[in-house]
Design an enzyme around this catalytic site. Structure first.
Site, PDB file in Angstrom:
ATOM      1  N   ASP A 180      -9.970   3.097   1.528  1.00 24.14           N
ATOM      2  CA  ASP A 180     -10.177   2.555   2.884  1.00 24.14           C
ATOM      3  C   ASP A 180     -10.851   3.604   3.771  1.00 24.14           C
ATOM      4  OD1 ASP A 180      -9.158  -0.021   2.567  1.00 24.14           O
ATOM      5  OD2 ASP A 180      -7.100   0.589   3.016  1.00 24.14           O
ATOM      6  N   LYS A 206       0.800  -1.229   0.000  1.00 20.39           N
ATOM      7  CA  LYS A 206       0.000   0.000   0.000  1.00 20.39           C
ATOM      8  C   LYS A 206       0.835   1.282   0.000  1.00 20.39           C
ATOM      9  CE  LYS A 206      -4.288  -1.806   1.961  1.00 20.39           C
ATOM     10  NZ  LYS A 206      -5.372  -1.567   2.899  1.00 20.39           N
TER      11      LYS A 206
HETATM   12  P1  NAP Z   1      -0.046  -2.490  10.197  1.00 27.61           P
HETATM   13  O1  NAP Z   1       0.263  -1.317   9.312  1.00 27.61           O
HETATM   14  O2  NAP Z   1       0.935  -3.611  10.309  1.00 27.61           O
HETATM   15  O3  NAP Z   1      -0.305  -1.872  11.684  1.00 27.61           O
HETATM   16  C1  NAP Z   1      -0.621  -2.709  12.753  1.00 27.61           C
HETATM   17  C2  NAP Z   1      -0.881  -1.860  14.013  1.00 27.61           C
HETATM   18  O4  NAP Z   1      -1.284  -2.745  15.054  1.00 27.61           O
HETATM   19  C3  NAP Z   1       0.348  -1.109  14.518  1.00 27.61           C
HETATM   20  O5  NAP Z   1      -0.070   0.084  15.125  1.00 27.61           O
HETATM   21  C4  NAP Z   1       0.916  -2.077  15.560  1.00 27.61           C
HETATM   22  O6  NAP Z   1       1.635  -1.439  16.593  1.00 27.61           O
HETATM   23  C5  NAP Z   1      -0.351  -2.662  16.144  1.00 27.61           C
HETATM   24  N1  NAP Z   1      -0.104  -4.008  16.681  1.00 27.61           N
HETATM   25  C6  NAP Z   1       0.241  -5.110  15.966  1.00 27.61           C
HETATM   26  N2  NAP Z   1       0.385  -6.157  16.789  1.00 27.61           N
HETATM   27  C7  NAP Z   1       0.150  -5.708  18.051  1.00 27.61           C
HETATM   28  C8  NAP Z   1       0.154  -6.313  19.335  1.00 27.61           C
HETATM   29  N3  NAP Z   1       0.443  -7.612  19.495  1.00 27.61           N
HETATM   30  N4  NAP Z   1      -0.145  -5.549  20.414  1.00 27.61           N
HETATM   31  C9  NAP Z   1      -0.425  -4.233  20.273  1.00 27.61           C
HETATM   32  N5  NAP Z   1      -0.439  -3.593  19.081  1.00 27.61           N
HETATM   33  C10 NAP Z   1      -0.164  -4.330  17.978  1.00 27.61           C
HETATM   34  O7  NAP Z   1      -1.414  -3.167   9.789  1.00 27.61           O
HETATM   35  P2  NAP Z   1      -2.705  -2.440   9.152  1.00 27.61           P
HETATM   36  O8  NAP Z   1      -2.618  -2.447   7.681  1.00 27.61           O
HETATM   37  O9  NAP Z   1      -2.882  -1.146   9.849  1.00 27.61           O
HETATM   38  O10 NAP Z   1      -3.871  -3.465   9.540  1.00 27.61           O
HETATM   39  C11 NAP Z   1      -4.305  -3.638  10.879  1.00 27.61           C
HETATM   40  C12 NAP Z   1      -5.591  -4.442  10.885  1.00 27.61           C
HETATM   41  O11 NAP Z   1      -6.641  -3.656  10.333  1.00 27.61           O
HETATM   42  C13 NAP Z   1      -5.549  -5.692   9.999  1.00 27.61           C
HETATM   43  O12 NAP Z   1      -5.083  -6.801  10.711  1.00 27.61           O
HETATM   44  C14 NAP Z   1      -7.000  -5.864   9.549  1.00 27.61           C
HETATM   45  O13 NAP Z   1      -7.643  -6.785  10.415  1.00 27.61           O
HETATM   46  C15 NAP Z   1      -7.584  -4.494   9.737  1.00 27.61           C
HETATM   47  N6  NAP Z   1      -8.001  -3.926   8.424  1.00 27.61           N
HETATM   48  C16 NAP Z   1      -9.308  -4.013   8.087  1.00 27.61           C
HETATM   49  C17 NAP Z   1      -9.742  -3.495   6.889  1.00 27.61           C
HETATM   50  C18 NAP Z   1     -11.200  -3.576   6.532  1.00 27.61           C
HETATM   51  O14 NAP Z   1     -11.555  -3.251   5.385  1.00 27.61           O
HETATM   52  N7  NAP Z   1     -12.065  -3.966   7.443  1.00 27.61           N
HETATM   53  C19 NAP Z   1      -8.831  -2.877   6.010  1.00 27.61           C
HETATM   54  C20 NAP Z   1      -7.492  -2.806   6.389  1.00 27.61           C
HETATM   55  C21 NAP Z   1      -7.082  -3.349   7.600  1.00 27.61           C
HETATM   56  P3  NAP Z   1       3.194  -1.047  16.434  1.00 27.61           P
HETATM   57  O15 NAP Z   1       3.200   0.294  15.721  1.00 27.61           O
HETATM   58  O16 NAP Z   1       3.702  -0.973  17.823  1.00 27.61           O
HETATM   59  O17 NAP Z   1       3.847  -2.134  15.617  1.00 27.61           O
END
Ligand code: NAP
Length: 286
Positions: free
Chosen positions: A119, A83
Site C-alpha cells: 500500500d 491486514k
Molecule cells: P481504518 O483502519 O478503519 O481507519 C479509518 C480512519 O478513518 C480512522 O482514523 C478513523 O478515525 C477515521 N474515521 C472513520 N470514520 C470517521 C468519521 N465518521 N469521522 C472522522 N473520522 C473517521 O480504515 P483504513 O484501512 O485506514 O481505510 C480508510 C479508507 O482508506 C478506506 O475507506 C478506503 O477508502 C481507503 N483506502 C484506499 C486504498 C487505495 O488503494 N486507494 C487502500 C486502503 C484504504 P478513528 O481513529 O477516530 O476511528
C-alpha cells in the site's frame, strides 16, 4: 510424498503447464476490483495464473494461510479486516510491513510465507509524478491502516508530516511509531491526504474537511476511489487545488504485488484502464 513436497495446482490432461493460483482474502464478502487488476496484468504479461476472491472470516484466517502451503497458492492479497492479524501467521515480515504494522500481501516462497506491505508503494508511485516533495508539508486525515501506509510513504519522500484524526490518541500513537506530529487542519500544507472512509459510497455527501479549509495550490489526494470523484475532490477542484483520486494507489499496490511473486511489472496504465472500465460498469465495486 516427501516432507519437502511443494503443493501446486495440477494440470488437466488437455491443458498446458500447471497454472499458478493467487487471490484475495477479505470479509465480509463484497465486490472487489483486485481480480480485474490482477487478471488484466496476468493476461498482458503472459502469466499462466488465476486470481480468485475468498470471503474469509477472522475465525478462518489461520486455516486460510495454512491452505496457501497445503494447496500451493502463490500469493494472497490481504484486505480488511485481516491486514494486522496476518502478521502473526507469516514466517517472515518485510521491514516495511513490520513498521507500518500491517500487511496487504502474503507471498509463498519455497520455504516460507512472506508478509509485505505494498500500500505504501502505491502511495509513493501515485505521488511521485506530482513532486518533488522533499521538505514540503503534508497533512494526513485519519490514523488507521491506510493512514499508516500513507505516513510511511510521505516520510520516505522526506516530507514534513502532520496527522489529524478524530481520535487524537490514535494519531499520537501513529506519529510516535512512524514520525511526524499531531496537529490541526488549520496549519499550512502543500499536500492533503484523506485516509478516512468519509466520502466513500454510500456516504457520498460526506467530506472529511470543509471546502473553506482546502488551501488553493495544494494537491488534494483522496485515497477513496468509489466514487472516483468524491465530494472532497470536487470541492478541491472548485477551489483551484490540484487533485488526485485513490484508484492509482490501488493500481500501483497491485503492480508491486505482481512484481513480488512473478518478478514482472505490468504497465500501470493498462491496469488503470481495466479498473476505470469496471467502475463504469458496476458502482458496487470496491
Ligand atoms: P481504518 O483502519 O478503519 O481507519 C479509518 C480512519 O478513518 C480512522 O482514523 C478513523 O478515525 C477515521 N474515521 C472513520 N470514520 C470517521 C468519521 N465518521 N469521522 C472522522 N473520522 C473517521 O480504515 P483504513 O484501512 O485506514 O481505510 C480508510 C479508507 O482508506 C478506506 O475507506 C478506503 O477508502 C481507503 N483506502 C484506499 C486504498 C487505495 O488503494 N486507494 C487502500 C486502503 C484504504 P478513528 O481513529 O477516530 O476511528
Amino acid at each position: 510424498m516427501t516432507a519437502n513436497h511443494e503443493a501446486r495446482p495440477v494440470q488437466a490432461l488437455d491443458e498446458g503447464p500447471a497454472r499458478e493460483l493467487c487471490g484475495i482474502i477479505l470479509h465480509p464478502a463484497g465486490h472487489t476490483l483486485s481480480p480485474i487488476l490482477h487478471q488484466a496484468a496476468y493476461a498482458a504479461l503472459g502469466l499462466d495464473a488465476v486470481y480468485l476472491a475468498f470471503d474469509v472470516a477472522p475465525s478462518a484466517l489461520e486455516g486460510a494461510v495454512a491452505g496457501m502451503r497445503a494447496l500451493g497458492v502463490r500469493q494472497l492479497s490481504v484486505s480488511l479486516p485481516h491486514k494486522e492479524a496476518v502478521l502473526k501467521l507469516a514466517n517472515h515480515i518485510s521491514p516495511e510491513a513490520q513498521q507500518i504494522g500491517a500487511a496487504n500481501t502474503l507471498t509463498r516462497t519455497d520455504d516460507a510465507i512472506v508478509a509485505d506491505n505494498t500500500d505504501w508503494v502505491g502511495v509513493l508511485r501515485t505521488l511521485e509524478p506530482h513532486g518533488p516533495w522533499k521538505g514540503r508539508r503534508a497533512t494526513v486525515l485519519g490514523a488507521g491502516g491506510a493512514a499508516r501506509a500513507v505516513v510511511y510513504a510521505l516520510r520516505h519522500l522526506g516530507m514534513d508530516v502532520l496527522v489529524t484524526n478524530r481520535t487524537r490518541e490514535r494519531a499520537s500513537r501513529l506519529v510516535d511509531e512512524l514520525g511526524g506530529r499531531v496537529g490541526s487542519i488549520n496549519e499550512p500544507y502543500d499536500l492533503l491526504v484523506n485516509a478516512t472512509p468519509l466520502g466513500l459510497q454510500p456516504q457520498v455527501d460526506a467530506s472529511p474537511v470543509g471546502a473553506e479549509e482546502l488551501q488553493p495550490r495544494a494537491l488534494i489526494f483522496d485515497t477513496v476511489y468509489r466514487p472516483l470523484e468524491t465530494r472532497l475532490l470536487r470541492e478541491a477542484a472548485a477551489r483551484g487545488c490540484r487533485t488526485q483520486d485513490g484508484l492509482d494507489m490501488l493500481v500501483h499496490q497491485a503492480v508491486e504485488q505482481i512484481r513480488l511473486w512473478s518478478g514482472h511489472s505490468p504497465d500501470p496504465a493498462l491496469l488503470r484502464r481495466a479498473a476505470d472500465h469496471a467502475l463504469q460498469g458496476d458502482t458496487a465495486l470496491r
